[in-house]
Structures are given as structure tokens and as C-alpha cells.
Design an enzyme around this catalytic site. Structure first.
Site, PDB file in Angstrom:
ATOM      1  N   PRO A 121      44.519  64.283  48.331  1.00  8.81           N
ATOM      2  CG  PRO A 121      44.682  64.032  46.026  1.00  8.81           C
ATOM      3  CD  PRO A 121      43.929  63.525  47.224  1.00  8.81           C
ATOM      4  CE1 TYR A 134      40.647  74.123  46.939  1.00  7.64           C
ATOM      5  CE2 TYR A 134      42.880  74.768  46.346  1.00  7.64           C
ATOM      6  CZ  TYR A 134      41.713  74.095  46.054  1.00  7.64           C
ATOM      7  OH  TYR A 134      41.597  73.394  44.874  1.00  7.64           O
ATOM      8  CD  GLU A 184      31.797  64.690  45.127  1.00  7.66           C
ATOM      9  OE1 GLU A 184      30.917  63.863  44.760  1.00  7.66           O
ATOM     10  OE2 GLU A 184      32.409  65.427  44.332  1.00  7.66           O
ATOM     11  CG  HIS A 195      34.536  69.288  46.086  1.00  4.77           C
ATOM     12  ND1 HIS A 195      35.691  68.571  45.910  1.00  4.77           N
ATOM     13  CD2 HIS A 195      33.532  68.517  45.610  1.00  4.77           C
ATOM     14  CE1 HIS A 195      35.391  67.410  45.337  1.00  4.77           C
ATOM     15  NE2 HIS A 195      34.085  67.361  45.149  1.00  4.77           N
TER      16      HIS A 195
HETATM   17  C1  DQA Z   1      38.829  70.452  46.001  1.00  8.71           C
HETATM   18  C2  DQA Z   1      38.525  70.744  44.519  1.00  8.71           C
HETATM   19  C3  DQA Z   1      39.345  69.840  43.617  1.00  8.71           C
HETATM   20  O1  DQA Z   1      39.073  70.126  42.256  1.00  8.71           O
HETATM   21  C4  DQA Z   1      40.829  70.069  43.855  1.00  8.71           C
HETATM   22  O2  DQA Z   1      41.594  69.195  43.074  1.00  8.71           O
HETATM   23  C5  DQA Z   1      41.198  69.972  45.292  1.00  8.71           C
HETATM   24  C6  DQA Z   1      40.309  70.562  46.293  1.00  8.71           C
HETATM   25  C7  DQA Z   1      38.091  71.430  46.932  1.00  8.71           C
HETATM   26  O3  DQA Z   1      37.994  71.117  48.122  1.00  8.71           O
HETATM   27  O4  DQA Z   1      37.646  72.494  46.507  1.00  8.71           O
HETATM   28  O5  DQA Z   1      42.267  69.486  45.648  1.00  8.71           O
HETATM   29  O6  DQA Z   1      38.375  69.150  46.298  1.00  8.71           O
END
Ligand code: DQA
Length: 139
Positions: free
Chosen positions: A9, A22, A95, A97
């Protein structure tokens, strides 16, 4: 080698969403670059804001792809259903981020999916996805 990248999302807004956190590159632009760096790897991309659709995609690719790179966005911190989906398939899931979730709000420190994943990469901006490809190459 076939790798499925799955973004959860709000990640459809990368480039426009909180650029201070980001970055200002869209995922589509980044993906072009990434594909250019790995011409021998099939890198498929899927994004959904809907938890169940992310689960459907994991089921769909999780028995014949060589790896899944999953940025589950905020579902990371809430979804037992995603954890179960990751456990249900054979393909290793990394995973990822973009941000370093451990430097951020406390609710982001807990992942419901890490315990089912082959590994976790976070905090390297978009480069987190490339590092995940590298991890899958040696897996
Ligand atoms: C995320 C970190 C998550 O906490 C956040 O809700 C995101 C992006 C990241 O890529 O840093 O939507 O997954």
C-alpha cells in the site's frame, strides 16, 4: 532466474509520497534502471493497495519463481495473513523497506512478516531492492 517484486500500500505513490523519506524517483523509473543492471534476470513487478491481492500474488508466483522481493508497506506491521502466505509458499521471500524502519516511529519497529522471510533489507533507499536481488542470486 525469475524474481517477483511486490509492493504494498501507498508504494504506487513513490516519487511523490513523502520524498524526504522515500526519495523522488518513481518505482517505474527505478525498475527500468534495475532491469538494465540485470538483463539475465526476469524481474516482474506487481503493486496493490489491497492486502488480499498481495496474498493472491504470493500464491500465484510462490511455487515456481526463484524469489520474491516484498515491500509490504504498512501491512508489514499488521498482517498475520501475509505472514501465513509467505509460510505457505516455497519461493524464498526477502522483506525490504526503503526507509530504515528502526530509526522511525516505534510502531514500525515490529514486523509481522520478518519471521517468515528468508531475510530483511531496510534503510538503503531504493537500493534496498537491488540488494535483495543480490541476496537472491546467492541463495
Ligand atoms: C516502508 C516502511 C513502512 O513502515 C511504511 O508503512 C511504508 C514503506 C518502507 O519501504 O520504508 O509504506 O515499507
Amino acid at each position: 532466474m525469475k524474481i517477483q517484486i511486490i509492493n504494498g500500500p501507498n508504494l504506487n505513490l513513490l516519487g511523490r509520497r513523502e520524498p524526504g523519506v522515500y526519495g523522488s524517483t518513481s518505482f517505474e523509473d527505478y525498475l527500468k534502471e534495475l532491469r538494465g543492471q540485470y538483463p539475465d534476470i526476469q524481474l516482474d513487478y506487481y503493486q496493490s493497495n489491497v492486502e488480499g491481492y498481495l496474498i493472491d500474488k504470493i500464491h500465484e508466483v510462490g511455487f515456481d519463481y526463484d524469489g520474491i522481493i516484498l515491500n509490504a508497506g504498512a501491512y508489514t506491521h499488521t498482517s498475520v495473513a501475509l505472514q501465513d502466505a509467505i509460510r505457505a509458499v516455497k519461493t524464498p521471500v526477502i522483506e525490504v523497506h526503503i526507509s530504515n524502519v528502526h530509526k522511525r516511529e516505534e510502531f514500525r519497529h515490529k514486523s509481522m512478516i520478518s519471521c517468515a522471510c528468508a531475510g530483511v533489507i531496510c534503510g538503503f533507499g531504493m537500493d534496498s531492492y537491488r540488494l535483495a536481488v543480490e541476496a537472491l542470486k546467492v541463495k
